[in-house]
Write a protein that holds these residues in place. Structure first.
Motif: not given
Length: 249
Positions: A17-23
């Protein structure tokens, strides 16, 4: 900061989830690539910048290896195997990248020239040197392997088919071997990276540092990828506007 140790399943979800939105696959340059909007000269600029991002990957891995204790033998073995694949396999990954750059009209000398890289690329490279040199090995693994390398298959699975599509870019499979190789190898590396982080981030403080490192890594790669569009493509195509997906009747 969370002062409770997360169980492995919850910890993994938090890392993801720490990568969600900035893949990086969702950044404007990646989307323009996957939808056939780029030209070979744009790819040449990408290749030069990508070289200065991933070219020193062997250095990052070596620095991480030196920071990893002998008690974490599985982690050291993984880093050494990854380093071998980068530097000593039949085709060095950077040579495959330069092969693609040359197919786009760039020369090896242009790719190797540090002046070919954006300031954002140099910043990403510097951050990787810093985190691999200074952080706990679980945190640097979270950043470099989970936050960055594990993203690669999802990026290239949309970009590689477009590259070899004769109706889009028309590259040969030989010219694009760099991408095909990383779809499979980085899927394996990414999973092993997760397993190392889940095993060795064994305190609440280390877990939170790993989550933060993954978030920062994803932010760094997303921003770098977006700036590729802003620097090299926007002057030609203007602001990126995602085309609506046609609805099926």
């Amino acid at each position: 900061m969370n002062d409770l140790l997360l169980p492995p399943t919850e910890f993994r979800v938090a890392l993801e989830e720490a990568m969600t939105g900035t893949m990086a696959k969702d950044a404007s340059f990646s989307r323009a690539w996957a939808t056939g909007k780029l030209e070979r000269r744009h790819f040449a600029k990408w290749a030069a910048n990508h070289y200065h991002y991933v070219g020193p990957f062997g250095d990052y891995l070596g620095l991480m290896y030196a920071k990893t204790p002998d008690t974490a033998r599985d982690a050291k073995d993984f880093l050494l195997q990854n380093l071998y694949e980068e530097e000593l396999s039949d085709d060095r990954h950077t040579d495959l990248l330069i092969r693609f750059a040359e197919a786009c009209g760039a020369t090896r000398e242009q790719v190797l020239d540090r002046n070919s890289a954006m300031p954002f690329t140099k910043g990403l490279q510097g951050w990787l040197y810093y985190i691999s040199s200074n952080e706990h090995f679980a945190v640097s693994t979270a950043a470099t392997i989970v936050g960055l390398e594990s993203q690669v298959p999802s990026i290239y699975r949309t970009q590689y088919p477009a590259l070899i599509d004769p109706d889009l870019y028309g590259f040969s499979e030989w010219e694009c071997e760099f991408f095909d190789l990383h779809i499979t190898s980085d899927e394996v590396h990414g999973e092993r990276g997760y397993q190392i982080v889940l095993k060795y981030a064994n305190t609440p403080e280390l877990q939170q540092r790993c989550i933060a490192a993954v978030r920062e890594a994803a932010d760094m790669r997303f921003s770098y990828t977006k700036m590729l569009y802003e620097t090299y493509v926007k002057p030609d195509l203007g602001e990126w506007v995602e085309e609506p997906v046609a609805a099926f009747a």
